[in-house]
Design a protein around this motif. Sequence first.
Motif, PDB file in Angstrom:
ATOM      1  N   PRO A 138       0.785  -1.236   0.000  1.00 57.61           N
ATOM      2  CA  PRO A 138       0.000   0.000   0.000  1.00 57.61           C
ATOM      3  C   PRO A 138       0.818   1.287   0.000  1.00 57.61           C
ATOM      4  O   PRO A 138       0.286   2.346  -0.316  1.00 57.61           O
ATOM      5  CB  PRO A 138      -0.811  -0.115   1.301  1.00 57.61           C
ATOM      6  N   LYS A 139       2.119   1.206   0.336  1.00 56.26           N
ATOM      7  CA  LYS A 139       2.902   2.426   0.542  1.00 56.26           C
ATOM      8  C   LYS A 139       4.043   2.552  -0.459  1.00 56.26           C
ATOM      9  O   LYS A 139       4.373   1.631  -1.195  1.00 56.26           O
ATOM     10  CB  LYS A 139       3.456   2.446   1.969  1.00 56.26           C
ATOM     11  N   GLU A 140       4.651   3.733  -0.446  1.00 57.29           N
ATOM     12  CA  GLU A 140       5.823   4.046  -1.253  1.00 57.29           C
ATOM     13  C   GLU A 140       6.899   2.981  -1.100  1.00 57.29           C
ATOM     14  O   GLU A 140       7.139   2.496   0.016  1.00 57.29           O
ATOM     15  CB  GLU A 140       6.371   5.404  -0.812  1.00 57.29           C
ATOM     16  N   SER A 141       7.550   2.616  -2.199  1.00 59.00           N
ATOM     17  CA  SER A 141       8.542   1.546  -2.167  1.00 59.00           C
ATOM     18  C   SER A 141       9.963   2.008  -2.454  1.00 59.00           C
ATOM     19  O   SER A 141      10.877   1.185  -2.518  1.00 59.00           O
ATOM     20  CB  SER A 141       8.157   0.452  -3.171  1.00 59.00           C
ATOM     21  N   PHE A 142      10.171   3.310  -2.629  1.00 62.77           N
ATOM     22  CA  PHE A 142      11.527   3.745  -2.955  1.00 62.77           C
ATOM     23  C   PHE A 142      12.500   3.488  -1.809  1.00 62.77           C
ATOM     24  O   PHE A 142      13.689   3.238  -2.040  1.00 62.77           O
ATOM     25  CB  PHE A 142      11.564   5.226  -3.337  1.00 62.77           C
ATOM     26  N   VAL A 143      12.029   3.532  -0.590  1.00 63.28           N
ATOM     27  CA  VAL A 143      12.913   3.248   0.545  1.00 63.28           C
ATOM     28  C   VAL A 143      13.499   1.840   0.415  1.00 63.28           C
ATOM     29  O   VAL A 143      14.693   1.622   0.632  1.00 63.28           O
ATOM     30  CB  VAL A 143      12.161   3.400   1.888  1.00 63.28           C
TER      31      VAL A 143
ATOM     32  N   ILE B  23      21.742   5.565   8.290  1.00 61.15           N
ATOM     33  CA  ILE B  23      21.765   7.030   8.276  1.00 61.15           C
ATOM     34  C   ILE B  23      21.049   7.566   7.044  1.00 61.15           C
ATOM     35  O   ILE B  23      20.216   8.482   7.130  1.00 61.15           O
ATOM     36  CB  ILE B  23      23.228   7.542   8.309  1.00 61.15           C
ATOM     37  N   LEU B  24      21.345   6.989   5.903  1.00 65.14           N
ATOM     38  CA  LEU B  24      20.751   7.453   4.653  1.00 65.14           C
ATOM     39  C   LEU B  24      19.239   7.213   4.623  1.00 65.14           C
ATOM     40  O   LEU B  24      18.471   8.078   4.170  1.00 65.14           O
ATOM     41  CB  LEU B  24      21.421   6.749   3.474  1.00 65.14           C
ATOM     42  N   LEU B  25      18.805   6.057   5.115  1.00 65.24           N
ATOM     43  CA  LEU B  25      17.372   5.763   5.117  1.00 65.24           C
ATOM     44  C   LEU B  25      16.620   6.680   6.082  1.00 65.24           C
ATOM     45  O   LEU B  25      15.504   7.120   5.794  1.00 65.24           O
ATOM     46  CB  LEU B  25      17.128   4.301   5.491  1.00 65.24           C
ATOM     47  N   ASN B  26      17.230   6.965   7.224  1.00 62.67           N
ATOM     48  CA  ASN B  26      16.601   7.890   8.173  1.00 62.67           C
ATOM     49  C   ASN B  26      16.455   9.285   7.558  1.00 62.67           C
ATOM     50  O   ASN B  26      15.435   9.955   7.747  1.00 62.67           O
ATOM     51  CB  ASN B  26      17.426   7.958   9.462  1.00 62.67           C
ATOM     52  N   GLU B  27      17.479   9.716   6.827  1.00 63.52           N
ATOM     53  CA  GLU B  27      17.400  11.019   6.179  1.00 63.52           C
ATOM     54  C   GLU B  27      16.334  11.018   5.081  1.00 63.52           C
ATOM     55  O   GLU B  27      15.618  12.010   4.894  1.00 63.52           O
ATOM     56  CB  GLU B  27      18.765  11.409   5.598  1.00 63.52           C
ATOM     57  N   LEU B  28      16.245   9.917   4.341  1.00 60.15           N
ATOM     58  CA  LEU B  28      15.234   9.826   3.282  1.00 60.15           C
ATOM     59  C   LEU B  28      13.828   9.916   3.864  1.00 60.15           C
ATOM     60  O   LEU B  28      12.982  10.681   3.372  1.00 60.15           O
ATOM     61  CB  LEU B  28      15.404   8.508   2.517  1.00 60.15           C
ATOM     62  N   LYS B  29      13.568   9.152   4.912  1.00 59.52           N
ATOM     63  CA  LYS B  29      12.245   9.188   5.534  1.00 59.52           C
ATOM     64  C   LYS B  29      11.957  10.550   6.153  1.00 59.52           C
ATOM     65  O   LYS B  29      10.823  11.047   6.090  1.00 59.52           O
ATOM     66  CB  LYS B  29      12.135   8.086   6.588  1.00 59.52           C
ATOM     67  N   GLU B  30      12.974  11.144   6.735  1.00 59.47           N
ATOM     68  CA  GLU B  30      12.787  12.472   7.316  1.00 59.47           C
ATOM     69  C   GLU B  30      12.501  13.495   6.226  1.00 59.47           C
ATOM     70  O   GLU B  30      11.705  14.428   6.414  1.00 59.47           O
ATOM     71  CB  GLU B  30      14.030  12.874   8.104  1.00 59.47           C
ATOM     72  N   SER B  31      13.115  13.324   5.064  1.00 57.94           N
ATOM     73  CA  SER B  31      12.843  14.243   3.950  1.00 57.94           C
ATOM     74  C   SER B  31      11.391  14.135   3.515  1.00 57.94           C
ATOM     75  O   SER B  31      10.756  15.142   3.176  1.00 57.94           O
ATOM     76  CB  SER B  31      13.772  13.939   2.770  1.00 57.94           C
ATOM     77  N   TYR B  32      10.841  12.925   3.534  1.00 59.35           N
ATOM     78  CA  TYR B  32       9.433  12.741   3.214  1.00 59.35           C
ATOM     79  C   TYR B  32       8.556  13.452   4.242  1.00 59.35           C
ATOM     80  O   TYR B  32       7.581  14.115   3.893  1.00 59.35           O
ATOM     81  CB  TYR B  32       9.076  11.259   3.185  1.00 59.35           C
TER      82      TYR B  32
ATOM     83  N   SER C  88      -1.940  10.854   0.440  1.00 59.21           N
ATOM     84  CA  SER C  88      -2.035  10.501   1.857  1.00 59.21           C
ATOM     85  C   SER C  88      -0.666  10.123   2.384  1.00 59.21           C
ATOM     86  O   SER C  88       0.226   9.733   1.618  1.00 59.21           O
ATOM     87  CB  SER C  88      -3.013   9.340   2.042  1.00 59.21           C
ATOM     88  N   PHE C  89      -0.502  10.220   3.672  1.00 57.15           N
ATOM     89  CA  PHE C  89       0.811  10.011   4.277  1.00 57.15           C
ATOM     90  C   PHE C  89       0.666   9.295   5.605  1.00 57.15           C
ATOM     91  O   PHE C  89      -0.272   9.561   6.375  1.00 57.15           O
ATOM     92  CB  PHE C  89       1.506  11.367   4.491  1.00 57.15           C
ATOM     93  N   ASP C  90       1.572   8.358   5.854  1.00 61.00           N
ATOM     94  CA  ASP C  90       1.592   7.627   7.114  1.00 61.00           C
ATOM     95  C   ASP C  90       2.773   8.120   7.948  1.00 61.00           C
ATOM     96  O   ASP C  90       3.926   7.824   7.632  1.00 61.00           O
ATOM     97  CB  ASP C  90       1.734   6.126   6.839  1.00 61.00           C
ATOM     98  N   TYR C  91       2.476   8.873   9.000  1.00 62.95           N
ATOM     99  CA  TYR C  91       3.550   9.456   9.802  1.00 62.95           C
ATOM    100  C   TYR C  91       4.298   8.410  10.630  1.00 62.95           C
ATOM    101  O   TYR C  91       5.415   8.646  11.069  1.00 62.95           O
ATOM    102  CB  TYR C  91       2.986  10.545  10.725  1.00 62.95           C
ATOM    103  N   LYS C  92       3.705   7.261  10.830  1.00 63.43           N
ATOM    104  CA  LYS C  92       4.393   6.208  11.589  1.00 63.43           C
ATOM    105  C   LYS C  92       5.587   5.669  10.811  1.00 63.43           C
ATOM    106  O   LYS C  92       6.670   5.458  11.374  1.00 63.43           O
ATOM    107  CB  LYS C  92       3.414   5.071  11.897  1.00 63.43           C
ATOM    108  N   SER C  93       5.397   5.467   9.514  1.00 63.37           N
ATOM    109  CA  SER C  93       6.485   4.956   8.684  1.00 63.37           C
ATOM    110  C   SER C  93       7.164   6.053   7.864  1.00 63.37           C
ATOM    111  O   SER C  93       8.206   5.818   7.249  1.00 63.37           O
ATOM    112  CB  SER C  93       5.949   3.894   7.722  1.00 63.37           C
ATOM    113  N   ASN C  94       6.563   7.257   7.865  1.00 62.09           N
ATOM    114  CA  ASN C  94       7.024   8.372   7.030  1.00 62.09           C
ATOM    115  C   ASN C  94       7.020   8.007   5.548  1.00 62.09           C
ATOM    116  O   ASN C  94       7.936   8.355   4.797  1.00 62.09           O
ATOM    117  CB  ASN C  94       8.422   8.837   7.455  1.00 62.09           C
ATOM    118  N   LEU C  95       5.966   7.341   5.111  1.00 59.51           N
ATOM    119  CA  LEU C  95       5.830   6.933   3.720  1.00 59.51           C
ATOM    120  C   LEU C  95       4.466   7.358   3.174  1.00 59.51           C
ATOM    121  O   LEU C  95       3.480   7.394   3.905  1.00 59.51           O
ATOM    122  CB  LEU C  95       5.962   5.412   3.579  1.00 59.51           C
ATOM    123  N   GLN C  96       4.437   7.646   1.872  1.00 59.00           N
ATOM    124  CA  GLN C  96       3.178   7.973   1.224  1.00 59.00           C
ATOM    125  C   GLN C  96       2.323   6.721   1.072  1.00 59.00           C
ATOM    126  O   GLN C  96       2.831   5.610   0.935  1.00 59.00           O
ATOM    127  CB  GLN C  96       3.428   8.564  -0.160  1.00 59.00           C
ATOM    128  N   ILE C  97       1.017   6.931   1.076  1.00 59.67           N
ATOM    129  CA  ILE C  97       0.057   5.851   0.875  1.00 59.67           C
ATOM    130  C   ILE C  97      -0.603   6.063  -0.483  1.00 59.67           C
ATOM    131  O   ILE C  97      -1.174   7.125  -0.746  1.00 59.67           O
ATOM    132  CB  ILE C  97      -1.011   5.847   1.983  1.00 59.67           C
TER     133      ILE C  97
END
Length: 352
Positions: free
Chosen positions: A163-168, A187-196, A246-255
């Motif tokens: 259901p969510k973004e798969s680029f991560v 580190i890179l994944l945390n920055e990516l999710k934070e950028s979202y 839509s956005f899921d703040y728990k995972s920081n990913l788009q829905i």
Amino acid sequence: MIIRHYSVLFFFFFFYNILIVQNERQLLSFEFEGYNLQGVLNIPKNQTPKGIVIIVHGSGKTNAVQQEWHLDVRNAILNAGYATYMWDKMGCGKSEGVFNYNQTVEHSADEVIAAITSLKKQKIKGSERIGLWGISRAGWINPIVINKYKNISFWISVSGVGPKESFVYLFKENLKIEGVSKDSIDILLNELKESYRITYSGGSFEDYMIATENLRKNKFLKRFNGGRVVTEKGYLAYQKEFMKMSFDYKSNLQIYVQDFESELSKINRPVLALFGEKDTQVDWKKTKALYQKNLGKTTHFTTKSFPNCNHNLFTCKTGGFYEFQDDNLPWIRNKDFLSAITNWLNEIEEKI
């Protein structure tokens, strides 16, 4: 240029050619929202087609009609006695309009329904029975079509999505292949999710730049973005599009599809789900489990996975995003994948 939100990215490097005997081929367009979209209809020779399978693309621009995308897949479908219909997206190939990378999956579903409606209106042979074949992003589109149109006979899902973004996931798996250390990946994944999170919550360009200091220096991501750099103008334009979803703040990913499990569970038509076990663009194991949970109880559900196959079901070594480009590998589609399509279509004949 900011980090592109590629919603399970699928570049189809279909510059390989496969020798297949052509069946009857006809250019056939349809109208969608005032624009003429060019498509191609393939019909099995010397027989009335059992139905028509609609080929639904993944993300990105297409030149599918001219370059004969999915020719081997279409041939596998034709071998089962079904016609196929495929077209180029707006602003691609000879289709009119302007291509929109951020086209919603709901809008794409309406486009598919417009194609089906046109086939039926023109009384194209086989249009009384419509099936869907789709890869990656089409895994969001096709369930919407099935539940909205209510007259789809079956669905063949290839490299389907959750259901969510798969680029991560894509980013992580390709960093592993490149030998990046676990600590650096984290580190890179945390920055990516934070950028979202910053982008979706209306954060400033300055906040975005501070949060992505290491991310913007990453070699893989630079290559992925074609070397483009982040500008404030680009960030704000991207943010405007990003915030529409839509956005899921728990995972920081788009829905991409609200209550996607419910959409799947409503499907009561036969489904074939095919996966490559070295898919580094979507987490195929999670999608397979999602399908088994929500499709297995409501319909005739079959799933198969293929070792040493990448996202597009070509035989590979690592499944890395740039593997074929960098290692000059031949584009060899897995034959068992193709025969699985033909055999399944023959098997379900009595169920549809």
